[in-house]
Design an enzyme around this catalytic site. Sequence first.
Site, PDB file in Angstrom:
ATOM      1  CB  CYS A 118     -57.340  30.621 -10.857  1.00  0.00           C
ATOM      2  SG  CYS A 118     -58.959  31.339 -10.541  1.00  0.00           S
ATOM      3  CB  CYS A 148     -57.653  30.178 -14.592  1.00  0.00           C
ATOM      4  SG  CYS A 148     -59.447  30.247 -14.337  1.00  0.00           S
ATOM      5  CB  CYS A 207     -61.070  28.518 -10.034  1.00  0.00           C
ATOM      6  SG  CYS A 207     -61.807  28.902 -11.649  1.00  0.00           S
ATOM      7  CB  CYS A 265     -58.630  26.581 -13.939  1.00  0.00           C
ATOM      8  SG  CYS A 265     -58.363  27.343 -12.309  1.00  0.00           S
TER       9      CYS A 265
END
Length: 358
Positions: free
Chosen positions: A43, A47, A74, A77
């Site tokens: 991430c 995030c 992810c 994000c």
Amino acid sequence: MSLVPMAPQIQNPDDARWRAVLERDPEQDGRFVYAVHTTGVYCRPVCPSRRALRANVSFFKSALAARASGFRACKRCRPDALGAHDQAKERALEACRYIEAQVDRIPTLSELGRAVGLSPAHLQRVFKQYVGLSPLEYAEAVRMHQLKLALRQGTSVTDAIYASGFSSSSRVYERAARSMGMTPRRYRERGRGERIRYSVVPSALGQLLVASTDKGICAVQLGDEADGLQRLLREEFSAAEIVHDDRTHADWVRGVVAIAEGQAPNESLPLDVRGTAFQMLVWRALRKIPRGETRSYAEVAQSIGRPEAVRAVANACGANPTALVVPCHRVVQSDGGLGGYHWGIERKRRLLGAERKG
């Protein structure tokens, strides 16, 4: 009264990165990504997802580096969207995706270059710059990751090997053992039939987990949180009977704590580790490095009569399951740089400093 100036404190860069994650610092966005071992996701520091335990988090300079270590982006994000203006980085990312899509083969460098619009030589340079691996090394890492996932899901060894894109089992055993620290069959067993006891105690390097069987110490781990270390142990030996026990192996635990403080290691500490013949050869060589001294990967390779196997030595150091007792922290780069350390470069620096003073 004389005042003695205090030595400057060396800040661990990962501590600053972790604070940025906790604060969702927008100024750090794009400077690094963090990966969560329990979810397999990487991430951006901003995030909005719920924060993981620090012990389950690793940091990478780029999304590509995290991807090369087997993590996926992810979906909240979208860390892969960072740096879209950087065409070279985008080409490297496209190459990663192309490699991952070829489930049954490894594309040639020429084919990969045509797919992303770069010459083979240019692609090789760009890929290595942003990913840290060559395209071939990345493809092999992807296959190893797929093999691990299949084995963890209970797939038979033969089916897992072919499902991961390998055409035969002969060479995969050597590569898998180097990556996993054991053969695919033993990796799938995950400690089945073993009774493993463990203790987590504070040490000069943070929380210290020591696990052992009746034969000897089978795991030594370092971290910031006891819960995270226990979770890592249970994941590694998911089929074993694991019990918390601070009494049975108390002498062994004290011996490992002493090493963390920079004291001379107890040579009688027994080990129960599993590895290939080459790994065992490297680990024995590491235990011969005197406290307070270091060796380069090339020097270790030379000492075991395999001067051409520098990279294999580095892999064996990375696969070492018993930190401190097998002192992989005493292996550094040929130029004197500390190199990597699974438990954090700052711990490696502090440990080497304590051993030199001792």
